[in-house]
Scaffold this motif. Structure first.
Motif, PDB file in Angstrom:
ATOM      1  N   GLY A 136       0.832  -1.192   0.000  1.00 25.67           N
ATOM      2  CA  GLY A 136       0.000   0.000   0.000  1.00 25.67           C
ATOM      3  C   GLY A 136       0.866   1.242   0.000  1.00 25.67           C
ATOM      4  O   GLY A 136       1.838   1.324   0.764  1.00 25.67           O
ATOM      5  N   TRP A 138       0.287   5.543  -0.462  1.00 26.78           N
ATOM      6  CA  TRP A 138      -0.616   6.664  -0.684  1.00 26.78           C
ATOM      7  C   TRP A 138       0.178   7.972  -0.592  1.00 26.78           C
ATOM      8  O   TRP A 138       0.417   8.497   0.506  1.00 26.78           O
ATOM      9  CB  TRP A 138      -1.730   6.639   0.365  1.00 26.78           C
ATOM     10  CG  TRP A 138      -2.513   5.367   0.316  1.00 26.78           C
ATOM     11  CD1 TRP A 138      -3.601   5.091  -0.444  1.00 26.78           C
ATOM     12  CD2 TRP A 138      -2.247   4.180   1.090  1.00 26.78           C
ATOM     13  NE1 TRP A 138      -4.038   3.810  -0.224  1.00 26.78           N
ATOM     14  CE2 TRP A 138      -3.226   3.222   0.713  1.00 26.78           C
ATOM     15  CE3 TRP A 138      -1.286   3.825   2.033  1.00 26.78           C
ATOM     16  CZ2 TRP A 138      -3.262   1.947   1.258  1.00 26.78           C
ATOM     17  CZ3 TRP A 138      -1.307   2.553   2.580  1.00 26.78           C
ATOM     18  CH2 TRP A 138      -2.294   1.629   2.197  1.00 26.78           C
ATOM     19  N   ASP A 146      -4.244   4.458  -4.130  1.00 24.57           N
ATOM     20  CA  ASP A 146      -3.122   3.588  -3.777  1.00 24.57           C
ATOM     21  C   ASP A 146      -2.209   3.463  -5.001  1.00 24.57           C
ATOM     22  O   ASP A 146      -2.618   2.959  -6.044  1.00 24.57           O
ATOM     23  CB  ASP A 146      -3.667   2.217  -3.367  1.00 24.57           C
ATOM     24  CG  ASP A 146      -2.574   1.215  -3.044  1.00 24.57           C
ATOM     25  OD1 ASP A 146      -1.396   1.612  -2.979  1.00 24.57           O
ATOM     26  OD2 ASP A 146      -2.911   0.023  -2.860  1.00 24.57           O
ATOM     27  N   ARG A 153      -5.803  -2.601  -6.017  1.00 26.20           N
ATOM     28  CA  ARG A 153      -5.264  -1.542  -5.176  1.00 26.20           C
ATOM     29  C   ARG A 153      -6.262  -1.168  -4.090  1.00 26.20           C
ATOM     30  O   ARG A 153      -7.470  -1.236  -4.281  1.00 26.20           O
ATOM     31  CB  ARG A 153      -4.927  -0.319  -6.016  1.00 26.20           C
ATOM     32  CG  ARG A 153      -3.812  -0.573  -7.019  1.00 26.20           C
ATOM     33  CD  ARG A 153      -3.475   0.648  -7.814  1.00 26.20           C
ATOM     34  NE  ARG A 153      -2.371   0.407  -8.740  1.00 26.20           N
ATOM     35  CZ  ARG A 153      -1.863   1.318  -9.560  1.00 26.20           C
ATOM     36  NH1 ARG A 153      -2.352   2.543  -9.556  1.00 26.20           N
ATOM     37  NH2 ARG A 153      -0.876   1.005 -10.358  1.00 26.20           N
ATOM     38  N   PHE A 182      -9.245   2.965   4.254  1.00 26.08           N
ATOM     39  CA  PHE A 182      -8.587   2.149   3.234  1.00 26.08           C
ATOM     40  C   PHE A 182      -9.232   0.778   3.080  1.00 26.08           C
ATOM     41  O   PHE A 182      -8.778  -0.033   2.266  1.00 26.08           O
ATOM     42  CB  PHE A 182      -7.103   1.970   3.578  1.00 26.08           C
ATOM     43  CG  PHE A 182      -6.347   3.261   3.682  1.00 26.08           C
ATOM     44  CD1 PHE A 182      -6.096   4.037   2.559  1.00 26.08           C
ATOM     45  CD2 PHE A 182      -5.899   3.719   4.910  1.00 26.08           C
ATOM     46  CE1 PHE A 182      -5.404   5.233   2.661  1.00 26.08           C
ATOM     47  CE2 PHE A 182      -5.202   4.914   5.016  1.00 26.08           C
ATOM     48  CZ  PHE A 182      -4.961   5.669   3.893  1.00 26.08           C
TER      49      PHE A 182
END
Length: 692
Positions: A136, A138, A146, A153, A182
């Motif tokens: 992951g 960000w 992602d 993703r 998320f």
């Protein structure tokens, strides 16, 4: 103005000269991040791109008393870790020092004890992959997307966060009510179970103060109202529920396994926060340095089926207030030098170059992508050697190659930013040689390339007589082009032939042009105007350098004894496919028996110039109206110097000539077609050089 040439239809002429044959190279394309490297000067001079250092230890009375560097290595941007393996003892530790990208010295920090033999000194390699096990990522460049390569993703859902200037480009700001969800991917990538190592890294900036209830920075937990915690969380310590925020950041699983900072990080400055788990050991890093370490039971960790959330824990605890940037989640424990690289904002290679195999004449290449604090400079290395002039800037870079055997090798990249350089893996470019048996050959042929020499082995009864049978190593080529090469050797039956071919298809009766040598080293220009017709040979001077040019539907054969001074052999006009098949052809003229030819200096590429006298060259089209009508007139080639400005004249009654037009002979070899020659009359032609 004074040089002139004239010819009556049907008379021959010749003589061409040309400079050395050019080689087609790859070119840099696009503004895509990273297949380029910039190494320290010492490394470049040594031809080194990413080499691990070496050292040996000295043991005295059971203690490791010193380490001697035997190989400085190359490509080090931060000091590597040094460990001691074997020797029967334990506890030895040392620190490495670097200069100009190499390890210059290793000093002992702990001699250890109990060593009965010399341990092996292991030094971390200079290259590392910060895209490895990244599940992951960000960067918050205006969204919560992602950017890892994980599939699918884990794009975040932004609940009220705003985007503003951050540590690296753009960051997200959470105001105490906002958060980013998320989710909880089905593959469990954000769960931390027993035996699962991980690393969580991010940049934060906060000035939180006052009373709060454990403000949550990042969590995968939902503890509330006394319900026992089973996930994990990263939060700010308040000394108890509703207490004052002391600025200390903690991370753990809620089951008495956790680490935290002793110094506050709520000073409205950017801090790099890393939480890592390796086995039962937890470590927290602040700004690249260890802040706390804790060792406990692996059993304290467990997966918990809730979303991972930035800025909250979907429970009773307080929201985080502040900025967050460059959040990363790894399913492995990063090494300390990797963590330092993230902290120093070194470029991070998010896409490594991959091995690629392309056919001769095909298209392929590498792409490398990087993230971090730019701007970046990229430079390419082949087989460890710098490729001068191939430098670019940006966040992504690509390299595209045409399948030339000289391009095969190992390519690597370094990306240099304001804080230093990181290095990619080496990717292998392989070029293959497609080859085909055309027609009924009776024995399978082969083709290969090694160190610039093409070896083609083929059988077959002939190239001609309406149906061909031979071995053909080829590639498809579009537009105008030329192929050239030298025939080094030809072994096999007495009538064996080898040379250069441009072919419509792989069918046995396909239209083609074939410039070939036989065992007696006689040049033969061979053609098939359409399917299933016979060849028309045209003998020339004996030599072993061959060259075929395609200019639209005009095909020109040239030969040379040295690859520099070219002589005209013939030309013809054929309606040929585009792309056409272009390459090396060998036939033994003896079905079932193989002939072997060796070629070198083989090149396929754009047309290049030829130089020679102002001269007309006739081709193989039949004379008379029947031969001219398919072409639309009388066709002839005009030789000269590249860039000549010439005027063409025609006469039906000598000595009067009528100007037909002015032309630029760009290549030094120009096609001229006179539609007026379709009348059943005798025509004379003259060319006058007007100037360069």
């Amino acid at each position: 103005m004074r040089e002139r040439g004239h010819i009556r239809r049907g008379s021959p002429d010749g003589g061409l000269a040309e400079a050395a044959w050019p080689r087609l190279r790859a070119g840099v394309t696009g503004a895509v991040a990273a297949l380029l490297l910039l190494l320290p000067a010492r490394c470049v001079a040594e031809g080194c791109w990413c080499q691990t250092a070496g050292a040996i230890a000295t043991v005295t009375s059971g203690f490791v008393t010193g380490v001697t560097v035997t190989d400085r290595g190359c490509g080090y941007s931060v000091p590597p870790e040094v460990t001691f393996v074997g020797g029967g003892g334990s506890g030895a530790a040392a620190t490495a020092w670097i200069s100009d990208g190499g390890v210059t010295e290793i000093t002992m920090t702990d001699a250890g004890h109990g060593y009965s033999s010399t341990p092996t000194v292991q030094i971390e390699p200079p290259c590392f992959d910060l895209g490895d096990s990244l599940v992951g990522y960000w960067p918050f460049q205006g969204s919560a997307v992602d950017f890892s390569t994980n599939n699918p993703r884990a794009n975040g859902v932004n609940h009220g966060g705003t985007f503003t200037v951050g540590k690296v480009g753009i960051a997200i700001y959470l105001d105490g009510n906002s958060y980013v969800d998320f989710g909880d991917p089905a593959d469990g990538r954000f769960d931390i179970a027993p035996g699962q190592d991980c690393t969580i890294a991010m940049w934060i900036k906060t000035g939180m103060s006052g009373n709060a209830d454990w403000p949550m920075l990042l969590s995968k937990d939902s503890y509330c109202s006394g319900v026992y915690r089973r996930g994990w969380e990263m939060f700010f310590n308040t000394g108890g529920g509703g207490g004052p925020i002391n600025g200390q950041l903690e991370w753990g699983n809620g089951n008495d396994a956790g680490v935290g900072t002793s110094a506050p990080v709520n000073d409205n400055q950017w801090h790099h926060v890393v939480a890592a788990k390796r086995g039962g050991t937890l470590t927290m890093y602040i700004d690249g340095s260890v802040a706390d370490t804790f060792s406990g039971s692996e059993a304290a960790w467990s997966a918990y089926p809730v979303s991972m959330i930035l800025g909250w824990n979907q429970g009773c605890f307080s929201h985080y207030i502040g900025y967050v940037d460059e959040v990363r989640f790894y399913k492995r424990a990063l090494q300390p030098r990797e963590i330092k690289a993230l902290y120093r904002c070194l470029p991070v290679i998010s896409q490594q170059p991959q091995d690629v195999s392309i056919p001769w004449g095909g298209i392929g290449g590498f792409t490398v992508s990087a993230t971090g604090d730019g701007p970046f400079t990229f430079q390419l290395y082949k087989d460890g050697d710098l490729m001068p002039g191939l430098t670019s800037t940006g966040s992504t870079s690509g390299m595209t190659f045409r399948g030339d055997f000289g391009e095969a090798g190992l390519y690597s990249a370094a990306i240099t930013g304001p804080s230093g350089t990181v290095y990619s893996r080496q990717a292998k470019l392989t070029v293959t040689l497609p080859h085909y048996d055309v027609g009924d050959v009776g024995a399978a042929g082969t083709a290969s390339e090694s160190n610039g020499v093409f070896t083609v082995q083929g059988s077959g009864s002939a190239i001609g007589d309406g149906a061909d049978s031979f071995q053909f190593a080829s590639q498809p080529v579009s537009g105008d082009f030329q192929i050239a090469g030298r025939l080094l050797s030809l072994q096999g039956p007495p009538l064996a032939e080898a040379g250069l071919m441009i072919r419509h298809t792989f069918d046995a009766g396909s239209a083609h042009v074939f410039l070939r040598l036989n065992a007696a080293t006689n040049i033969v220009f061979c053609r098939r105007l359409a399917y299933d017709t016979i060849d028309t040979p045209c003998p020339g001077a004996g030599c072993n350098w061959l060259r075929l040019m395609r200019m639209g539907d005009t095909f020109v054969g040239l030969s040379s004894s040295n690859g520099v001074d070219w002589q005209y052999d013939w030309f013809t006009t054929i309606k040929m496919a585009d792309p056409a098949q272009v390459g090396l052809a060998v036939t033994s003229n003896h079905r079932g028996v193989l002939a072997t030819a060796g070629f070198d200096h083989v090149s396929v590429g754009p047309l290049t110039t030829v130089s020679g006298p102002l001269t007309f060259y006739l081709g193989g089209e039949p004379m008379g109206t029947n031969g001219f009508q398919p072409l639309g007139g009388f066709k002839v080639l005009l030789g000269g110097d590249p860039g000549d400005w010439v005027r063409m004249y025609e006469s039906s009654v000598l000595p009067e000539f009528t100007p037909l037009g002015d032309y630029t002979n760009a290549l030094g070899l120009m096609e001229f077609l006179d539609p007026g020659a379709l009348t059943n009359q005798t025509h004379f032609y003259r060319a006058q050089r007007l100037g360069p």
